[in-house]
Design a protein around this motif. Structure first.
Motif, short mmCIF file in Angstrom:
data_model
loop_
_atom_site.label_atom_id
_atom_site.label_comp_id
_atom_site.label_asym_id
_atom_site.label_seq_id
_atom_site.Cartn_x
_atom_site.Cartn_y
_atom_site.Cartn_z
N ALA A 62 -9.26 -4.20 -0.11
CA ALA A 62 -9.29 -5.66 -0.04
C ALA A 62 -10.48 -6.23 -0.82
O ALA A 62 -10.38 -7.29 -1.42
N VAL A 63 -11.58 -5.50 -0.84
CA VAL A 63 -12.78 -5.98 -1.54
C VAL A 63 -12.63 -5.82 -3.05
O VAL A 63 -12.86 -6.77 -3.81
N TYR A 64 -12.22 -4.64 -3.51
CA TYR A 64 -12.17 -4.36 -4.94
C TYR A 64 -10.88 -4.79 -5.61
O TYR A 64 -10.81 -4.92 -6.82
N LYS A 65 -9.82 -4.96 -4.84
CA LYS A 65 -8.53 -5.46 -5.32
C LYS A 65 -7.91 -4.62 -6.45
O LYS A 65 -7.30 -5.14 -7.36
N HIS A 66 -8.10 -3.31 -6.39
CA HIS A 66 -7.36 -2.41 -7.29
C HIS A 66 -7.15 -1.08 -6.58
O HIS A 66 -7.73 -0.82 -5.53
N GLY A 91 -11.23 2.23 6.48
CA GLY A 91 -12.29 1.96 5.51
C GLY A 91 -11.75 1.84 4.10
O GLY A 91 -12.19 1.00 3.31
N THR A 92 -10.76 2.66 3.77
CA THR A 92 -10.13 2.56 2.45
C THR A 92 -9.41 1.23 2.29
O THR A 92 -9.46 0.61 1.23
N LEU A 93 -8.77 0.76 3.36
CA LEU A 93 -8.09 -0.54 3.29
C LEU A 93 -9.08 -1.68 3.12
O LEU A 93 -8.80 -2.64 2.40
N ILE A 119 0.86 -1.17 0.00
CA ILE A 119 0.00 0.00 0.00
C ILE A 119 0.90 1.23 0.00
O ILE A 119 1.81 1.33 0.81
N LYS A 120 0.62 2.14 -0.90
CA LYS A 120 1.46 3.33 -1.03
C LYS A 120 0.61 4.57 -0.81
O LYS A 120 -0.44 4.72 -1.42
#
Length: 117
Positions: A76-80, A70-72, A32-33
């Protein structure tokens, strides 16, 4: 990616596919950047809320952390790749406004009347 070759005389040669940057990028492509701009926006928002009161500072700081969480989860859900700012900034601004105009007057009201235990 390294490939080793052995010629007829027994010498070992190494070939590297791509340059060093692609090898570095491939090794850390799943991380994650956060850019410098993200930290600047977070810092400015927290600093401005800290100028008003400690309660506003804490609420906006915790809202930024919750927004990053929430962003993390969405990552994880959308994988992009997703932008890190919108959820955090929206939550921090909403909690700042809520704290400043609702919680702060209540805190000041509670502090005016002494409670004896």
């Amino acid at each position: 990616k390294r490939v080793l070759f052995v010629d007829k005389s027994g010498k070992v040669f190494e070939e590297v596919d791509g340059d060093d940057d692609s090898q570095y990028e491939g090794r850390f492509s799943n991380t994650i950047k956060l850019g410098l701009g993200d930290f600047i926006f977070y810092s400015v928002l927290v600093a401005k809320s800290a100028q008003y009161s400690f309660a506003c500072f804490v609420s906006s700081f915790l809202a930024i952390l919750a927004g990053l969480g929430g962003t993390l989860v969405l990552l994880a859900v959308y994988k992009h790749a997703l932008p890190a700012l919108p959820i955090s900034i929206f939550l921090a601004c909403a909690f700042y406004i809520f704290t400043r105009f609702t919680i702060e007057p209540w805190i000041l009201d509670v502090m005016k009347t002494p409670f004896y235990v």
